[in-house]
Design an enzyme around this catalytic site. Structure first.
Site, PDB file in Angstrom:
ATOM      1  N   ASN A 166      -0.514   2.206  -9.194  1.00  0.00           N
ATOM      2  CA  ASN A 166      -0.875   2.851  -8.015  1.00  0.00           C
ATOM      3  C   ASN A 166       0.457   3.414  -7.060  1.00  0.00           C
ATOM      4  O   ASN A 166      -0.280   4.331  -6.266  1.00  0.00           O
ATOM      5  CB  ASN A 166      -1.544   1.960  -6.780  1.00  0.00           C
ATOM      6  CG  ASN A 166      -1.346   0.649  -6.866  1.00  0.00           C
ATOM      7  OD1 ASN A 166      -0.210   0.976  -7.698  1.00  0.00           O
ATOM      8  ND2 ASN A 166      -1.252  -0.176  -6.213  1.00  0.00           N
ATOM      9  N   GLU A 265       4.635  -9.375  -7.584  1.00  0.00           N
ATOM     10  CA  GLU A 265       3.815  -8.631  -6.134  1.00  0.00           C
ATOM     11  C   GLU A 265       2.119  -9.146  -6.479  1.00  0.00           C
ATOM     12  O   GLU A 265       2.531  -8.239  -7.611  1.00  0.00           O
ATOM     13  CB  GLU A 265       4.346  -7.974  -6.028  1.00  0.00           C
ATOM     14  CG  GLU A 265       5.388  -7.840  -5.192  1.00  0.00           C
ATOM     15  CD  GLU A 265       5.541  -8.038  -4.224  1.00  0.00           C
ATOM     16  OE1 GLU A 265       4.291  -8.969  -3.023  1.00  0.00           O
ATOM     17  OE2 GLU A 265       6.166  -8.697  -3.292  1.00  0.00           O
ATOM     18  N   LEU A 266       1.148  -9.695  -6.409  1.00  0.00           N
ATOM     19  CA  LEU A 266       0.657  -9.328  -7.387  1.00  0.00           C
ATOM     20  C   LEU A 266      -0.989  -8.914  -6.473  1.00  0.00           C
ATOM     21  O   LEU A 266      -0.885  -8.741  -5.183  1.00  0.00           O
ATOM     22  CB  LEU A 266      -0.120 -10.937  -8.007  1.00  0.00           C
ATOM     23  CG  LEU A 266       1.521 -11.321  -8.603  1.00  0.00           C
ATOM     24  CD1 LEU A 266       1.196 -13.171  -9.071  1.00  0.00           C
ATOM     25  CD2 LEU A 266       1.544 -10.596  -9.745  1.00  0.00           C
TER      26      LEU A 266
END
Ligand SMILES: O=CCCC(=O)O
Length: 491
Positions: A166, A265-266
């Site tokens: 993304n 970073e989930l």
């Protein structure tokens, strides 16, 4: 699906930025036996490049070379490392138009947003070039008359990263910046949907003078092998991952065997709260900025929009009017909202909307795939959202805005915190006492107050609960790539 073909080379001022070989420890390399995979433009559905597909043996060899090169890199002065990073930053900015074109072609986001991402991505390299010079230690008053205590910080060694589709540029630089500034060697496996932006960064890193071995870009479809090699190879001492909580849990389990330092970073499930005393026009703009950024495909996008009773209808009307001004289409062709990344993403948006309407919600705007076909979907508002709906607990990662109605502060804080996630949250209000109390009560790593845009290199980005471990950006971002050593000297 649009039927225009993407001649990416023709769109670039410098076609040499379109690299399809892997950058392994300073060498441009094909996959073993010429293995490759295709990269597709999600707006047009055409193949834009065929990229080297790197296997586990090649990754292990790159790690060996990174390990061998790291000590020399760490031994350079911070200023030398900073100068090379600064040169990399300058090259990124000088080539921003081309980098943005490559990014839009493989990821789909509108060109203006892609340009924003390049500036955002470059800002991490600039920031950490500056921070390289400020890795200060400590002196601590000794605990005995003959003791002197100092604390120094040293690079952790070889750092490996796995990054998402993304943000094909910024999620790499946010990790590479601090790693390289600290004196680590750095290897990244970019998402196989978007390797071209990462490889273009490799081209510019080489031009900036990063020494051989220190930086690798590893395109690979063998995601499970990549994870196993990064987590299992004793020469790798640090793993940084941005992606889903599900994959993060697997990597954490794998990394446990060699007690590897991990940054994660989930996923998020961001609440966006609009109180009665909010400036409604500002709240609508904030919702557009954070719900529809990258067409809803960011981990900090609002997922649940809570609107207080007194302003609910006005907010819904104004949000719908604003969406009516936005053009869905090809990111290379002036659209405001691009395609989703792949068919499963479209399915998820559809599933959440169908679930919401089956459970009593009403489609207030949009609601269907776009008549452009392919991976395009209309931005959608559903009113009457409730906590029984899937969207209340799962991230949609698409252009679906469910509007939940609430009565008071206590109720909305309880609803907002009722999730396993804790990355970003947002609210709009004017009352200063409310602003303070709500900001403190939200169980999130990031709170946007009267703003829908919270991303910047100067602030610590990261989540609590199952949204992650560690912080990226800011001066804290260096810590994850450094080890503290305490030296006790008897005099
Ligand atoms: O999707 C994850 C990162 C988004 C951001 O840095 O703003």
């Amino acid at each position: 699906m649009l039927d225009t073909k993407t001649d990416l080379t023709a769109l670039l001022n410098d076609p040499s930025l379109l690299e399809t070989r892997a950058y392994l420890a300073g060498d441009w390399t094909e996959g073993t036996g010429g293995r490759s995979f295709e990269v597709v433009n999600p707006a047009r559905g055409d193949v834009i490049a065929s990229v080297a597909d790197i296997d586990r043996g090649q990754i292990a060899a790159a790690i060996d070379r990174a390990h061998a090169a790291q000590k020399d890199w760490a031994a350079r002065t911070a200023k030398e490392r900073a100068n090379i990073l600064r040169a990399w930053y300058d090259l990124m900015m000088a080539n921003a138009d081309d980098l943005a074109t490559i990014l839009t072609a493989e990821q789909g986001k509108p060109l203006a947003e892609a340009k924003g991402e390049i500036a955002y991505g470059a800002s991490f390299i600039e920031w950490f070039a500056e921070e390289a010079k400020r890795v200060y230690g400590e002196t601590i008053p000794g605990h005995q008359p003959d003791k002197r205590i100092t604390v120094i910080k040293q690079p952790i060694g070889v750092a490996a990263a796995i990054t998402p589709w993304n943000f094909p540029n910024a999620m790499i630089t946010r990790k590479a910046g601090p790693a390289l500034a600290a004196g680590c060697a750095f290897l990244v496996r970019p998402a196989s949907l978007t390797p071209l932006s990462a490889l273009a960064l490799g081209v510019l890193a080489e031009r900036a003078g990063l020494p051989k071995g220190i930086f690798s870009v590893i395109p690979s479809t063998a995601s499970s092998d990549v994870g196993k090699e990064f987590c299992g190879n004793p020469k790798v001492r640090k793993l940084s991952f941005t992606g889903s909580t599900e994959v993060g849990r697997i990597l954490l389990r794998q990394a446990a065997d060699q007690v590897m330092k991990c940054s994660m970073e989930l996923g998020g499930n961001a609440p966006f709260i609009v109180f009665d005393d909010a400036d409604i026009d500002a709240a609508v703009e904030g919702a557009i900025a954070c719900k529809f950024r990258n067409n809803g495909q960011t981990c900090v996008c609002a997922n649940r929009i809570y609107v207080q009773d007194g302003v609910y209808d006005a907010f819904a009307e104004k949000l719908a009017a604003r969406l009516g001004q936005m053009k869905v289409g090809d990111g290379l062709d002036g659209a405001d909202l691009g395609p989703l990344i792949e068919p499963s993403a479209v399915d998820k948006v559809r599933e959440h909307i169908e679930d919401a309407t089956a459970k009593g919600g009403t489609v207030f705007y949009g609601g269907s795939p776009s008549n452009l076909g392919g991976l395009f979907f209309e931005p959608t508002i559903v009113t009457g959202a409730t906590r029984e709906m899937k969207v209340a607990t799962e991230e949609t990662f698409g252009p679906f805005a469910p509007l939940f109605r609430f009565k008071d502060e206590d109720e909305v804080i309880e609803l907002a915190n009722d999730t396993i996630f804790g990355l970003a949250s947002y609210f709009y209000a004017k009352d200063i006492s409310r602003v303070t109390k709500v900001a403190e009560a939200l169980e999130y790593g990031i709170v946007g107050v009267n703003t829908g845009i919270i991303s910047t290199e100067v602030a610590p980005f990261g989540g609590v609960k199952q949204s992650g471990l560690g912080r990226e950006g800011s001066h804290h971002g260096m810590d994850d790539y450094l080890e503290m050593k305490y030296i006790c000297t008897s005099v």
